[in-house]
Design a protein around this motif. Structure first.
Motif, mmCIF file in Angstrom:
data_model
loop_
_atom_site.group_PDB
_atom_site.id
_atom_site.type_symbol
_atom_site.label_atom_id
_atom_site.label_comp_id
_atom_site.label_asym_id
_atom_site.label_seq_id
_atom_site.Cartn_x
_atom_site.Cartn_y
_atom_site.Cartn_z
ATOM 1 N N LEU A 72 0.930 -1.066 -0.089
ATOM 2 C CA LEU A 72 -0.074 0.119 0.034
ATOM 3 C C LEU A 72 1.008 1.283 -0.033
ATOM 4 O O LEU A 72 1.842 1.564 0.861
ATOM 5 N N THR A 73 0.603 2.185 -0.882
ATOM 6 C CA THR A 73 1.379 3.479 -0.856
ATOM 7 C C THR A 73 0.890 4.337 0.131
ATOM 8 O O THR A 73 -0.500 4.385 0.287
ATOM 9 N N ASN A 74 1.899 5.118 0.936
ATOM 10 C CA ASN A 74 1.672 5.998 1.930
ATOM 11 C C ASN A 74 1.284 7.358 1.170
ATOM 12 O O ASN A 74 1.942 7.885 0.441
ATOM 13 N N ASN A 75 -0.191 7.501 1.196
ATOM 14 C CA ASN A 75 -0.911 8.588 0.689
ATOM 15 C C ASN A 75 -1.323 9.946 1.538
ATOM 16 O O ASN A 75 -2.114 10.777 1.532
ATOM 17 N N LEU A 76 -0.815 9.604 2.913
ATOM 18 C CA LEU A 76 -0.649 10.616 3.955
ATOM 19 C C LEU A 76 -0.008 12.149 3.431
ATOM 20 O O LEU A 76 1.048 12.090 3.399
ATOM 21 N N GLY A 77 -0.671 13.235 3.227
ATOM 22 C CA GLY A 77 -0.221 14.341 2.899
ATOM 23 C C GLY A 77 0.709 14.836 3.741
ATOM 24 O O GLY A 77 1.714 15.431 3.038
ATOM 25 N N GLY A 78 0.677 14.785 4.949
ATOM 26 C CA GLY A 78 1.576 15.397 5.902
ATOM 27 C C GLY A 78 2.603 14.454 6.391
ATOM 28 O O GLY A 78 3.454 14.811 7.269
ATOM 29 N N SER A 79 2.845 13.436 5.757
ATOM 30 C CA SER A 79 3.800 12.166 5.908
ATOM 31 C C SER A 79 5.077 12.348 5.230
ATOM 32 O O SER A 79 5.051 12.592 4.160
ATOM 33 N N ASP A 80 6.092 12.463 6.055
ATOM 34 C CA ASP A 80 7.285 12.526 5.092
ATOM 35 C C ASP A 80 7.715 11.071 4.501
ATOM 36 O O ASP A 80 8.729 11.083 3.645
ATOM 37 N N LYS A 81 6.963 10.145 4.457
ATOM 38 C CA LYS A 81 6.912 9.145 3.847
ATOM 39 C C LYS A 81 5.803 9.091 2.529
ATOM 40 O O LYS A 81 5.768 8.014 1.881
ATOM 41 N N ASN A 82 5.252 9.947 2.298
ATOM 42 C CA ASN A 82 4.293 10.249 1.484
ATOM 43 C C ASN A 82 4.709 9.763 0.029
ATOM 44 O O ASN A 82 6.011 10.299 -0.331
ATOM 45 N N GLY A 83 4.044 8.867 -0.652
ATOM 46 C CA GLY A 83 4.516 8.543 -1.983
ATOM 47 C C GLY A 83 5.508 7.286 -2.027
ATOM 48 O O GLY A 83 5.743 6.791 -3.182
ATOM 49 N N THR A 84 5.744 6.826 -0.697
ATOM 50 C CA THR A 84 6.571 5.775 -0.860
ATOM 51 C C THR A 84 5.445 4.531 -0.263
ATOM 52 O O THR A 84 4.416 4.820 -0.008
ATOM 53 N N THR A 85 6.235 3.136 -0.162
ATOM 54 C CA THR A 85 5.037 2.144 0.369
ATOM 55 C C THR A 85 5.517 2.059 1.960
ATOM 56 O O THR A 85 5.170 0.973 2.492
ATOM 57 N N SER A 86 6.143 2.819 2.587
ATOM 58 C CA SER A 86 6.456 2.924 3.935
ATOM 59 C C SER A 86 5.309 2.984 4.981
ATOM 60 O O SER A 86 4.532 3.908 4.468
ATOM 61 N N GLN A 87 5.091 1.875 5.824
ATOM 62 C CA GLN A 87 3.851 1.992 6.716
ATOM 63 C C GLN A 87 4.376 1.507 7.928
ATOM 64 O O GLN A 87 5.412 0.806 8.194
ATOM 65 N N ARG A 88 3.774 1.871 9.247
ATOM 66 C CA ARG A 88 4.071 1.333 10.528
ATOM 67 C C ARG A 88 3.730 -0.020 10.581
ATOM 68 O O ARG A 88 2.825 -0.556 10.131
ATOM 69 N N MET A 89 4.846 -0.629 11.554
ATOM 70 C CA MET A 89 4.285 -1.973 11.989
ATOM 71 C C MET A 89 4.804 -1.806 13.431
ATOM 72 O O MET A 89 5.739 -1.183 13.995
ATOM 73 N N LYS A 90 4.047 -2.318 14.451
ATOM 74 C CA LYS A 90 4.105 -2.172 15.922
ATOM 75 C C LYS A 90 3.704 -3.489 16.577
ATOM 76 O O LYS A 90 3.098 -4.514 16.204
ATOM 77 N N VAL A 91 4.378 -3.696 17.889
ATOM 78 C CA VAL A 91 4.122 -4.780 18.596
ATOM 79 C C VAL A 91 4.091 -4.270 20.130
ATOM 80 O O VAL A 91 4.838 -3.412 20.464
ATOM 81 N N LEU A 92 3.419 -4.820 20.790
ATOM 82 C CA LEU A 92 3.155 -4.541 22.369
ATOM 83 C C LEU A 92 4.049 -5.533 22.937
ATOM 84 O O LEU A 92 4.052 -6.953 22.708
ATOM 85 N N PHE A 93 4.831 -5.155 24.025
ATOM 86 C CA PHE A 93 5.711 -5.993 24.942
ATOM 87 C C PHE A 93 5.417 -5.583 26.381
ATOM 88 O O PHE A 93 4.764 -4.259 26.807
ATOM 89 N N ASP A 94 5.771 -6.554 27.220
ATOM 90 C CA ASP A 94 5.358 -6.336 28.743
ATOM 91 C C ASP A 94 6.707 -6.508 29.374
ATOM 92 O O ASP A 94 7.585 -7.318 29.346
#
Length: 367
Positions: free
Chosen positions: A131-153
């Protein structure tokens, strides 16, 4: 660094374009340590130093590279299986969220893992960036960079953990940026396979990412709405729906532009092809016909209308996942079709019903 002659009170520079210079009237001061990441759990989280001195790099294939926009990113070369890690200190017992921007070639698993001292390892991986990053205010706009996240304890009596970024051997370059570790909390599962009540979202929209409605040059009108009764709730000054359904936060789309508003990714909610899932959420929707729930398999979509619901209403969809499965919400009417074309979503749950064909049931009803 060189000395410049002073002629009639002036100096002349043979300067290159787009290159910063510092001119001093004496010896240049020694550069100070900027302490990248100072005050955060991760040192040099955005790789601004230009090297990996704050990270442990046992092998080869990992380096910091400046991209075409001038941003430093951690890159992992093709044909290698690099590992980069950092010991986190000063943590306090409880739940944390670790996240990072990731772009990875299809089929090359890239993993974010955290192992608290004395605790259980937690990890998440991405093996595609569809998925292309289409967030207008993101410095990754126009790339396919997206966040991935994990919870840890972090267990009681402990205050350290090891965060690791790694990539499997494969073709193509992996790019990672902006590692983030913050305090968080878990949504109670209450017997479900997955649950999100949007009460503890530290960034983004839970399992959803922006789908691109309105195009790359705009910011979405979807956000985490916070309760401030009575002003945020139905009935105030003609409001048709509540901004917040349960608790203190809900996911609100306000008069969105047409297109895919948001969707899941494999790294945010991994659905396995051939398994049947039941998705359930509460929502409010000002009018019929504005929004549709979408089940996707790659570029193929199956949609179900979300009808008018001016009080909290439960929607349920059961489906069997195809390849590259995801689900989300699409806006189908023009952005200026009418005022208050809003959708509010809360209390999302997903149940894994096992292998086999689904009944393909869409079951809206009062909640």
């Amino acid at each position: 660094m060189r000395n410049l002659p002073v002629t009639r009170g002036q100096v002349t520079l043979d300067a290159a374009a787009k290159t910063p210079y510092i001119v001093t009237d004496g010896p240049a001061p020694a550069p100070t340590d900027p302490h990248w990441g100072e005050g955060a759990a991760v040192k040099d989280p955005s790789f601004h130093s230009g090297d990996l001195a704050s990270w442990s790099v046992p092998g080869t294939g990992a380096t910091v590279t400046r991209n075409a926009r001038g941003q430093n990113e951690l890159t992992m070369a093709a044909g290698a299986s690099p590992t980069v890690s950092q010991r986190l200190t000063g943590l306090i017992p409880g739940t944390y969220a670790a996240s990072v921007w990731v772009t990875t070639p299809t089929g090359r698993a890239t993993t974010l893992a955290v192992t608290p001292t004395g605790g259980a390892r937690a990890s998440v991986y991405a093996d595609s960036s569809p998925l292309t990053n289409n967030l207008g205010g993101s410095d990754k706009n126009g790339t396919t960079s997206q966040r991935m996240k994990v919870l840890f304890d972090v267990p009681a009596g402990r205050d350290t953990a090891t965060l690791t970024l790694s990539a499997a051997t494969g073709p193509g370059t992996v790019r990672l940026d902006d590692v983030r570790v913050v305090r968080s909390a878990r949504t109670p599962l209450d017997g479900h396979w997955f649950a999100e009540d949007f009460e503890n979202v530290d960034a983004g929209w839970g399992p959803f990412v922006f789908g691109g409605a309105g195009g790359w040059a705009t910011d979405p009108r979807t956000h985490m709405a916070q309760r401030n009764a009575p002003y945020t709730q139905a009935g105030w000054n003609g409001k048709l729906v509540d901004d917040v359904i349960g608790g203190q936060n809900s996911l609100k789309s306000h008069e969105e532009r047409p297109g895919l508003v948001y969707r899941t990714l494999p790294q945010t909610l991994r659905l396995t092809a051939g398994r049947t899932y039941r998705v359930n959420f509460r929502h409010e929707n000002g009018f019929d016909g504005d929004y549709r729930f979408v089940v996707g398999s790659g570029a193929t979509e199956t949609t179900t209308a979300l009808g008018r619901a001016r009080t909290p209403t439960t929607f349920t969809k059961t489906f069997t996942a195809g390849a590259d499965a995801w689900f989300g919400v699409r806006k189908v009417t023009p952005e200026d079709s009418h005022d208050q074309a809003d959708l509010v979503l809360d209390d999302l749950t997903v149940d894994d019903l096992g292998a086999g064909a689904a009944k393909n049931c869409s079951c809206p009803g009062s909640g």
